[in-house]
Write a protein that holds these residues in place. Structure first.
Motif, PDB file in Angstrom:
ATOM      1  N   ALA A 110     -33.074   4.978 -32.318  1.00  0.00           N
ATOM      2  CA  ALA A 110     -33.990   5.532 -31.316  1.00  0.00           C
ATOM      3  C   ALA A 110     -35.156   4.625 -30.953  1.00  0.00           C
ATOM      4  CB  ALA A 110     -34.550   6.870 -31.826  1.00  0.00           C
ATOM      5  N   TYR A 111     -35.360   3.544 -31.697  1.00  0.00           N
ATOM      6  CA  TYR A 111     -36.613   2.796 -31.612  1.00  0.00           C
ATOM      7  C   TYR A 111     -36.411   1.358 -31.151  1.00  0.00           C
ATOM      8  CZ  TYR A 111     -38.174   6.781 -34.329  1.00  0.00           C
ATOM      9  OH  TYR A 111     -38.439   8.058 -34.746  1.00  0.00           O
ATOM     10  N   SER A 112     -37.533   0.688 -30.915  1.00  0.00           N
ATOM     11  CA  SER A 112     -37.533  -0.728 -30.557  1.00  0.00           C
ATOM     12  C   SER A 112     -37.689  -1.576 -31.812  1.00  0.00           C
ATOM     13  CB  SER A 112     -38.705  -1.051 -29.625  1.00  0.00           C
ATOM     14  OG  SER A 112     -38.618  -0.367 -28.406  1.00  0.00           O
ATOM     15  N   SER A 113     -36.773  -2.485 -32.009  1.00  0.00           N
ATOM     16  CA  SER A 113     -36.901  -3.562 -33.001  1.00  0.00           C
ATOM     17  C   SER A 113     -35.680  -4.438 -32.802  1.00  0.00           C
ATOM     18  CB  SER A 113     -36.961  -3.043 -34.445  1.00  0.00           C
ATOM     19  OG  SER A 113     -35.673  -2.694 -34.914  1.00  0.00           O
ATOM     20  N   TYR A 114     -35.659  -5.578 -33.442  1.00  0.00           N
ATOM     21  CA  TYR A 114     -34.493  -6.439 -33.305  1.00  0.00           C
ATOM     22  C   TYR A 114     -33.224  -5.723 -33.748  1.00  0.00           C
ATOM     23  CZ  TYR A 114     -31.080 -10.060 -34.260  1.00  0.00           C
ATOM     24  OH  TYR A 114     -29.914 -10.774 -34.305  1.00  0.00           O
ATOM     25  N   SER A 115     -33.264  -5.113 -34.939  1.00  0.00           N
ATOM     26  CA  SER A 115     -32.059  -4.497 -35.498  1.00  0.00           C
ATOM     27  C   SER A 115     -31.609  -3.266 -34.731  1.00  0.00           C
ATOM     28  CB  SER A 115     -32.295  -4.124 -36.965  1.00  0.00           C
ATOM     29  OG  SER A 115     -32.484  -5.273 -37.749  1.00  0.00           O
ATOM     30  N   SER A 116     -32.548  -2.529 -34.162  1.00  0.00           N
ATOM     31  CA  SER A 116     -32.190  -1.267 -33.511  1.00  0.00           C
ATOM     32  C   SER A 116     -32.090  -1.365 -31.992  1.00  0.00           C
ATOM     33  CB  SER A 116     -33.207  -0.178 -33.880  1.00  0.00           C
ATOM     34  OG  SER A 116     -34.508  -0.546 -33.484  1.00  0.00           O
ATOM     35  N   CYS A 117     -32.405  -2.535 -31.440  1.00  0.00           N
ATOM     36  CA  CYS A 117     -32.317  -2.684 -29.977  1.00  0.00           C
ATOM     37  C   CYS A 117     -31.641  -3.998 -29.586  1.00  0.00           C
ATOM     38  CB  CYS A 117     -33.719  -2.589 -29.358  1.00  0.00           C
ATOM     39  SG  CYS A 117     -33.715  -2.738 -27.553  1.00  0.00           S
ATOM     40  N   ARG A 118     -32.346  -5.104 -29.759  1.00  0.00           N
ATOM     41  CA  ARG A 118     -31.827  -6.389 -29.275  1.00  0.00           C
ATOM     42  C   ARG A 118     -30.483  -6.730 -29.908  1.00  0.00           C
ATOM     43  NH1 ARG A 118     -31.454  -8.936 -25.115  1.00  0.00           N
ATOM     44  NH2 ARG A 118     -33.615  -8.296 -24.761  1.00  0.00           N
ATOM     45  N   GLN A 119     -30.317  -6.448 -31.193  1.00  0.00           N
ATOM     46  CA  GLN A 119     -29.054  -6.801 -31.836  1.00  0.00           C
ATOM     47  C   GLN A 119     -27.896  -6.009 -31.230  1.00  0.00           C
ATOM     48  OE1 GLN A 119     -29.173  -6.595 -36.119  1.00  0.00           O
ATOM     49  NE2 GLN A 119     -27.445  -7.982 -36.349  1.00  0.00           N
ATOM     50  N   PRO A 135     -16.026  -3.738 -18.541  1.00  0.00           N
ATOM     51  CA  PRO A 135     -16.925  -2.989 -17.665  1.00  0.00           C
ATOM     52  C   PRO A 135     -18.376  -3.406 -17.875  1.00  0.00           C
ATOM     53  CG  PRO A 135     -16.288  -1.644 -19.540  1.00  0.00           C
ATOM     54  CD  PRO A 135     -15.452  -2.891 -19.615  1.00  0.00           C
ATOM     55  N   GLU A 136     -19.194  -3.126 -16.872  1.00  0.00           N
ATOM     56  CA  GLU A 136     -20.640  -3.206 -17.061  1.00  0.00           C
ATOM     57  C   GLU A 136     -21.023  -2.112 -18.068  1.00  0.00           C
ATOM     58  OE1 GLU A 136     -24.802  -2.617 -14.515  1.00  0.00           O
ATOM     59  OE2 GLU A 136     -22.848  -2.319 -13.544  1.00  0.00           O
ATOM     60  N   ILE A 137     -21.926  -2.443 -18.975  1.00  0.00           N
ATOM     61  CA  ILE A 137     -22.369  -1.470 -19.973  1.00  0.00           C
ATOM     62  C   ILE A 137     -23.895  -1.428 -19.955  1.00  0.00           C
ATOM     63  CG2 ILE A 137     -22.404  -0.843 -22.417  1.00  0.00           C
ATOM     64  CD1 ILE A 137     -19.691  -2.233 -22.703  1.00  0.00           C
ATOM     65  N   VAL A 138     -24.431  -0.269 -19.662  1.00  0.00           N
ATOM     66  CA  VAL A 138     -25.877  -0.076 -19.514  1.00  0.00           C
ATOM     67  C   VAL A 138     -26.388   0.694 -20.727  1.00  0.00           C
ATOM     68  CG1 VAL A 138     -27.709   0.941 -18.105  1.00  0.00           C
ATOM     69  CG2 VAL A 138     -25.647   0.002 -17.002  1.00  0.00           C
ATOM     70  N   LYS A 139     -27.235   0.069 -21.517  1.00  0.00           N
ATOM     71  CA  LYS A 139     -27.806   0.752 -22.679  1.00  0.00           C
ATOM     72  C   LYS A 139     -28.864   1.757 -22.215  1.00  0.00           C
ATOM     73  CE  LYS A 139     -30.371  -0.143 -26.985  1.00  0.00           C
ATOM     74  NZ  LYS A 139     -31.567   0.641 -26.608  1.00  0.00           N
ATOM     75  N   LEU A 140     -28.696   3.004 -22.635  1.00  0.00           N
ATOM     76  CA  LEU A 140     -29.680   4.025 -22.309  1.00  0.00           C
ATOM     77  C   LEU A 140     -30.987   3.747 -23.042  1.00  0.00           C
ATOM     78  CD1 LEU A 140     -27.352   7.162 -22.425  1.00  0.00           C
ATOM     79  CD2 LEU A 140     -28.181   5.955 -20.393  1.00  0.00           C
ATOM     80  N   ARG A 141     -32.057   4.323 -22.546  1.00  0.00           N
ATOM     81  CA  ARG A 141     -33.390   3.977 -23.043  1.00  0.00           C
ATOM     82  C   ARG A 141     -33.618   4.475 -24.471  1.00  0.00           C
ATOM     83  NH1 ARG A 141     -36.990   8.301 -23.295  1.00  0.00           N
ATOM     84  NH2 ARG A 141     -36.581  10.118 -21.973  1.00  0.00           N
ATOM     85  N   HIS A 142     -34.681   3.946 -25.088  1.00  0.00           N
ATOM     86  CA  HIS A 142     -35.118   4.446 -26.387  1.00  0.00           C
ATOM     87  C   HIS A 142     -35.539   5.905 -26.237  1.00  0.00           C
ATOM     88  CE1 HIS A 142     -36.298   0.004 -26.790  1.00  0.00           C
ATOM     89  NE2 HIS A 142     -35.164   0.179 -27.438  1.00  0.00           N
ATOM     90  N   TYR A 143     -35.241   6.703 -27.242  1.00  0.00           N
ATOM     91  CA  TYR A 143     -35.457   8.146 -27.099  1.00  0.00           C
ATOM     92  C   TYR A 143     -36.280   8.729 -28.247  1.00  0.00           C
ATOM     93  CZ  TYR A 143     -31.170   7.699 -29.927  1.00  0.00           C
ATOM     94  OH  TYR A 143     -30.246   7.316 -30.863  1.00  0.00           O
ATOM     95  N   TYR A 144     -37.066   7.892 -28.906  1.00  0.00           N
ATOM     96  CA  TYR A 144     -37.850   8.339 -30.056  1.00  0.00           C
ATOM     97  C   TYR A 144     -38.812   9.470 -29.716  1.00  0.00           C
ATOM     98  CZ  TYR A 144     -41.586   5.642 -27.917  1.00  0.00           C
ATOM     99  OH  TYR A 144     -42.524   5.172 -27.027  1.00  0.00           O
ATOM    100  N   ASP A 145     -39.270   9.555 -28.468  1.00  0.00           N
ATOM    101  CA  ASP A 145     -40.217  10.600 -28.074  1.00  0.00           C
ATOM    102  C   ASP A 145     -39.586  11.633 -27.140  1.00  0.00           C
ATOM    103  OD1 ASP A 145     -39.922   8.900 -25.919  1.00  0.00           O
ATOM    104  OD2 ASP A 145     -42.070   8.779 -25.451  1.00  0.00           O
ATOM    105  N   HIS A 146     -38.280  11.602 -26.988  1.00  0.00           N
ATOM    106  CA  HIS A 146     -37.621  12.566 -26.098  1.00  0.00           C
ATOM    107  C   HIS A 146     -37.769  13.967 -26.689  1.00  0.00           C
ATOM    108  CE1 HIS A 146     -34.521  14.719 -23.894  1.00  0.00           C
ATOM    109  NE2 HIS A 146     -34.474  13.711 -23.039  1.00  0.00           N
ATOM    110  N   PRO A 147     -38.054  14.962 -25.864  1.00  0.00           N
ATOM    111  CA  PRO A 147     -38.230  16.325 -26.383  1.00  0.00           C
ATOM    112  C   PRO A 147     -37.035  16.834 -27.186  1.00  0.00           C
ATOM    113  CG  PRO A 147     -39.034  16.192 -24.136  1.00  0.00           C
ATOM    114  CD  PRO A 147     -38.379  14.874 -24.417  1.00  0.00           C
TER     115      PRO A 147
END
Length: 330
Positions: A110-119, A135-147
Motif C-alpha cells: 500500500a505504501y511508497s518505498s523501493y521494495s513496495s513500489c519501484r521494485q 499488454p500495457e500495464i498500469v499500476k494503480l495508486r498507493h492506497y494507504y489512506d483509502h477509506p
C-alpha cells in the motif's frame, strides 16, 4: 487518456510477493528473493526454519486466491508474483495470448518505498520486455489512506481490542507495525523523501481516529534484516514492548498496518516473537488481522479501478537504496 471506470482497462492484474506452498518450495523461494544480494547461507537457513515451523507454507498465495474470489469486477482477473508461482512473466505471457491490451495492476503493497513500489514497477517492466505483444500495464495508486483500507483495519483493530480481557481494554496501547527498511531507503522513498514512514503514520492516525481518537498509539518496526552495520528504521517491536512495559503499559494491541495479508513475517514476527515477548513481560497482547478479504478492502479495488487512470510514477520515485536490503521473505 483519463477515464473514470473499469472501461479504461480490459483486465485486472493482481501483483504480489509470492510464497512457498510446501516444504520443498521454501529454499528455492528464498533463493529467488535474495538473488544477487549476497545473503549468507546461514541467514537463509534461519529464515527457512521459520517457514518449516508452519509446514513450509506461507499464507500469502492463498490470501491472493481468496482476494480474487472475493472481487466483484467486470474484468478478467489475472495474478502474478515476484518470487514464486504463478510468476509474473508467465502471467503476462498468458495475458498477451488472451488478447489483453491494457491491464490495471493492483499490487499487494500500500505504501511508497523501493521494495513496495519501484521494485514492482521494475518487475512489471521486465515481464513485459520478455513477452512479445505484452499488454500495457498500469499500476494503480498507493492506497494507504483509502477509506476502504482504513475501515478494514479499524474493524480488525476493534476486534483485537475486544479480544483483550475486559479489565485491560480501556488502557491498552495500539502499536502499529510495518516492515523496517534501511534508513537510506526511507530517506529516498519518494520525490520529497521520507514518504514511507509518513504514509504509515498517516494510516495509523486515521485508523486510531475511527477506533478511539483518545487512545495512545505508536509506530514500531518488524522484520529487520541485513548486517548490523546498516541502520534500519527503529524501534523493533520487541524492544518497544520492553519500553512500554517499563513505562507501566499492561496491554497492547499490535496492528500490522504495513501489510495487507497475514503472510509469514506477520505470523512469525508478531504471533510468535512479539507474543512471546509480551508473555515474558506479563503484558496482555493481541494482534489485529490484516486487511485480507474484509468487504471494504475488497470493494476498494473496484473503487481504484474506477478512478482516473494514474500517471506513471516519475523516474525518481522510490529509487533503490544505496545498499540493497536483504529482508525476510513473505
Amino acid at each position: 487518456m483519463v477515464m473514470g471506470s473499469t472501461s479504461a482497462y480490459d483486465a485486472l492484474l493482481i501483483v504480489s510477493f509470492g510464497g512457498p506452498e510446501k516444504p520443498e518450495d521454501v529454499m528455492p523461494f528464498l533463493e529467488n528473493v535474495v538473488r544477487g544480494r549476497g545473503v549468507p547461507r546461514e541467514r537463509l537457513l534461519a529464515v527457512e526454519a521459520h517457514y518449516q515451523g508452519f509446514g513450509g507454507v506461507s499464507p500469502i498465495n492463498q490470501q491472493c486466491r481468496d482476494l480474487i474470489d472475493a472481487l466483484d469486477v467486470d474484468l478478467p482477473v489475472y495474478w502474478g508474483n515476484r518470487n514464486w508461482q504463478p510468476f509474473l512473466e508467465d502471467t503476462v505471457r498468458q495475458m498477451a495470448a488472451d488478447g489483453v491490451t491494457r491491464a490495471a495492476a493492483f499490487v499487494t503493497a500500500a505504501y511508497s518505498s523501493y521494495s513496495s513500489c519501484r521494485q514492482y514497477l521494475d518487475d512489471i517492466d521486465r515481464a513485459r520486455a520478455a513477452v512479445p505483444g505484452a499488454p500495457e500495464i498500469v499500476k494503480l495508486r498507493h492506497y494507504y489512506d483509502h477509506p476502504g483500507f482504513i475501515a478494514a483495519m479499524a474493524d480488525h483493530t476493534r476486534a483485537a481490542l475486544d479480544a483483550l480481557p475486559a479489565s485491560e481494554r480501556g488502557a491498552a496501547r495500539l502499536v502499529f507495525t510495518a516492515h523496517s527498511i534501511p534508513v537510506s531507503m526511507a530517506q529516498t522513498a519518494g520525490p520529497q523523501g521520507g514518504a514511507y514512514e509518513a504514509q504509515l503514520r498517516k494510516a495509523a492516525a486515521l485508523v486510531t481516529e475511527q477506533v478511539d481518537p483518545a487512545r495512545s498509539w505508536d509506530l514500531a518496526w518488524q522484520s529487520r534484516s541485513g548486517p548490523p552495520s546498516v541502520p534500519w528504521l527503529e524501534p523493533d517491536i520487541c524492544d518497544h514492548l520492553e519500553r512500554l512495559h517499563d513505562d507501566g503499559v499492561r496491554a497492547v494491541v499490535t496492528v500490522p498496518i504495513g501489510f495487507v495479508s497475514d503472510h509469514m513475517e506477520v505470523i512469525y514476527d508478531l504471533d510468535v516473537e512479539a507474543a512471546a515477548m509480551a508473555e515474558k513481560l506479563g503484558m496482555a497482547f493481541t494482534r489485529a488481522s490484516t486487511a485480507g478479504t474484509h468487504p471494504r478492502f475488497v470493494s476498494m479495488v473496484s473503487e481504484l479501478l474506477a478512478e482516473p487512470v494514474p500517471a506513471r510514477c516519475a523516474a525518481l520515485c522510490c529509487p533503490a537504496p544505496r545498499r540493497r536490503p536483504t529482508p525476510d521473505a513473505s
